[in-house]
Structures are given as structure tokens and as C-alpha cells.
Design an enzyme around this catalytic site. Structure first.
Site, PDB file in Angstrom:
ATOM      1  N   LYS A  36       0.846  -1.206   0.000  1.00 39.19           N
ATOM      2  CA  LYS A  36       0.000   0.000   0.000  1.00 39.19           C
ATOM      3  C   LYS A  36       0.881   1.257   0.000  1.00 39.19           C
ATOM      4  CE  LYS A  36      -0.237  -0.184   5.039  1.00 39.19           C
ATOM      5  NZ  LYS A  36      -1.045  -0.531   6.201  1.00 39.19           N
ATOM      6  N   TYR A 254      13.017  32.348   5.297  1.00 38.01           N
ATOM      7  CA  TYR A 254      11.878  33.102   5.839  1.00 38.01           C
ATOM      8  C   TYR A 254      12.088  33.490   7.294  1.00 38.01           C
ATOM      9  CZ  TYR A 254       9.294  31.719   1.674  1.00 38.01           C
ATOM     10  OH  TYR A 254       8.899  31.558   0.396  1.00 38.01           O
TER      11      TYR A 254
END
Ligand code: PLP
Length: 361
Positions: A36, A254
Site C-alpha cells: 500500500k 523566511y
């Protein structure tokens, strides 16, 4: 080639090796290989083909779309969907010969209504409280009813452990096993009975029954207290794209959340949180550059991040950077710990933007 500097190298030989190690431990128990979530980030189709070539005959996925993707290329392998499929999509299960997990008579009846044999595994809730029939008399009646349906081949019965502690795990296992034994006395038998995932498989040999569902272990992930001969198969790499020479006190990224403390060089790496690299590694994260650590400098951006080259005076643009990988002695476990999550999340969050490069030698 259009391959970007940032890519993941997948060592298929490692996955094959981990399968062999698992087999040697599993003995007669069937290994249901869990692929999966894009095979835990390793690439669902490449891993599915590899496992099929290694003789695995049952794969497990979480969703119908994963099952259909595998079915398209592997027409004969057994594919078990371990999750719920909505009623409106159940016809796809039957027409594509997928094995569905069921925990209601209603769903089994819908599957039977297509009048073509459909294999199912019945899910039992032994205490995880996610999916499954609770353990009680009414559920025994439901299982009997599912068993008696035409076109329904009840191939398996399974449950899942919470892995809280050995006492609770034991209780879950005992509840599940008593139900299976009770059903056997009533003449209701299952080809496959399974409760173990990777951790339970290694931790509780007595719980293995006749099948085990292995995901993490195939990709080389094991708990800290386990010392199995498996190895990680994935290395996440990039390369320095730019270097800035900065004086002490310069802000980086930032908010200037990072400031240089001396004259130093700051290198830019073209990988960011959109690639699945955890943004919370902005604090305390590091990469491997020429065999040594280089600390992340400032807030990780969507597509890029910076590292401080204070301790890497010879580093140049183009130098390889390893974000994680056994080759650099930077295991996924260390990254997971720094990012305050688990190893599977680190693997499965690796985005589709990262090209996977496969090697088998
Ligand atoms: C994902 C999953 C597994 C595999 O778990 P690992 O810890 O990766 O081995 C097993 N069973 C179920 C029901 C799952 O959803």
C-alpha cells in the site's frame, strides 16, 4: 536525461533480501506482502513485480485504486484489499478478481450478487477498534451467514494488534484465536488466519498462525529492539545548487529564523517540504555531505532549503547531499525521530515529484 538532482535510489536487491530474511523466519506461514501507499514510497509497480518474481503470491493494499493499478499488470497474483470498499464500487472487486476484506453480511451479499466467485477475508475487531466484526455471538451468526453465501469464497479471517504492550497484545490475540477455534469446532475453517504485522511477526512468534502481513520489514524497517538481518532500500539524494558567502549575522530563509554566527557559506539544496521532506526539520535537522553532517539553516521552503557549510570548507556546487539512507549512515529512524514521527510516515510522505531510480545488482 531529465533526472533532477533530487531523487530517490531504490535498491530492489535489498527488498528481495528482506523478503528472504522474512521467509526464513516465517517458516510455513504465508507472507502477505504489503505494498500500500506506493509500496511505502518505494514505487508500487516496481515492488509488486519484484515480489511476484520472488514468488510472493499474495499482495496486500489499502484501497481499490491501488488494487486495480496492480491488477492491470499482474493478472494472476492474489491482491487483498485490507481496507473498506464502498458498496457502490464492489462490482470492481468482482470483475477484477480482487480479494476484499469484509465485516458485514450486507457487503458479502452485494459481492455475491454479481454471481461470480469472489474471495473475501473476514476482519475481526479484537480490540483495535478500527474495522471488523466485534467478538460476540451475533458476529458468529454473521460469519456463518457469509460462509453460506453462493459465490463467496471465505478464504481468510484476520485481525490487527494495537501493539500497546505484551499483555494487551496477548489479550487481543487470545480473543481472536478463541473465536477462530470456536468457528473451527462448528466446521467453519479458513485457509488463511492472520494477525501479525511486521512488529508483531518478530516480537511474537507464537502469534504467527499460518499467514503474516509484512510491510515495514520488507523495506528494511524494524523496531529498535529487533536485530533482524534486513536493510533499508531507499536513499534520498540531492546536490548543492548554489552557495552564498555570508558575513556573521546574516539572516537565512523566511523570517530570518537562522542567523550566521561567523563568516560562513550557506548552500542551497533543491528539495523542500513539497517533496515530502519534513518541514519541522528546520529545527535541528541535518543532511550528510561528503560523509559528514551539515546542519539545516533556516526554515525549509516548499522546494528548497539551505544548509550551513561552516564545517565543510571544501564543499562546492554540485556536491552530492544525502537526506537519508543507509549508505550515508543516516537511517530513516534518525530522521523520523528528529521529525517527531514514525519511519513509515517519513517513507510514505515522499512525494510523486521525487523520481525513483531503481537498481538491482
Ligand atoms: C499496513 C498494514 C500492515 C503492514 O504493517 P507493517 O507494520 O508495515 O508491517 C498490516 N496489516 C494491516 C491491516 C495494515 O493496514
Amino acid at each position: 536525461m531529465l533526472l533532477r538532482d533530487t531523487h530517490a535510489c531504490i535498491d530492489l536487491q535489498a527488498i528481495a533480501h528482506n523478503l528472504e530474511t522474512s521467509r526464513s523466519i516465517a517458516g510455513d506461514a504465508t507472507i502477505i506482502a504489503v505494498i500500500k501507499a506506493n509500496a511505502y514510497g518505494h514505487g508500487i509497480m516496481q515492488v509488486a513485480h519484484l515480489l511476484a518474481e520472488c514468488g510472493v503470491n499474495m499482495l496486500a493494499v489499502a484501497t481499490l485504486s491501488e488494487a486495480l493499478q496492480v491488477r492491470e499488470q499482474l493478472p494472476n497474483i492474489d491482491i487483498l484489499i485490507m481496507g473498506h470498499t464502498p458498496n457502490r464500487l464492489l462490482s470492481y472487486i468482482v470483475s477484477n478478481n480482487i480479494t476484499q476484506t469484509v465485516f458485514s453480511v450486507e457487503q458479502a451479499k452485494i459481492l455475491a450478487s454479481y454471481q461470480k466467485t469472489c474471495r473475501v477475508h473476514i476482519k475481526i475487531d479484537s480490540g483495535f477498534h478500527r474495522l471488523g466484526l466485534p467478538i460476540n455471538a451475533q458476529s458468529v451468526d454473521s460469519i456463518k451467514a457469509i460462509k453460506s453465501l453462493d459465490y463467496i469464497d471465505v478464504e481468510g479471517v484476520f485481525s490487527h494488534l494495537a501493539l500497546t504492550n505484551s499483555q494487551d497484545d496477548n489479550l487481543q490475540y487470545t480473543r481472536f484465536k478463541s473465536l477462530v477455534d470456536q468457528l473451527a469446532k462448528m466446521g467453519i475453517n479458513f485457509k488463511y488466519q492472520h494477525i501479525c504485522d511486521s512488529i508483531a511477526f518478530t516480537r511474537y512468534p507464537a502469534f504467527r498462525l499460518n499467514a503474516v502481513r509484512l510491510g515495514a520489514l520488507l523495506y528494511g524497517m524494524q523496531a529498535k529492539d529487533q536485530m533482524l538481518n534486513v536493510r533499508e532500500a531507499i536513499t534520498l539524494k540531492s546536490a548543492i545548487s548554489h552557495i552564498s558567502k555570508l558575513p556573521a549575522g546574516s539572516g537565512v530563509s523566511y523570517d530570518y529564523a537562522y542567523r550566521t554566527t561567523c563568516d560562513t557559506r550557506i548552500a542551497t539544496i533543491p528539495i523542500g517540504y513539497a517533496d515530502g521532506y519534513p518541514r519541522n526539520l528546520s529545527q535541528g535537522g541535518y543532511v550528510m555531505l561528503n560523509g559528514r553532517r551539515a546542519n539545516i539553516a533556516g526554515i525549509i521552503n516548499m522546494d528548497q532549503m539551505m544548509i550551513d557549510l561552516q564545517s565543510h570548507p571544501h564543499a562546492q556546487v554540485g556536491d552530492e547531499v544525502i537526506l537519508y539512507g543507509a549508505v550515508a549512515n543516516l537511517p530513516i529512524a534518525d530522521i523520523a525521530k528528529l521529525a517527531q514521527t514514525n519511519k513509515n510516515e517519513i517513507l510514505t510522505r515522499l512525494s510523486m515529484r521525487i523520481p525513483r531510480v531503481y537498481q538491482y545488482d
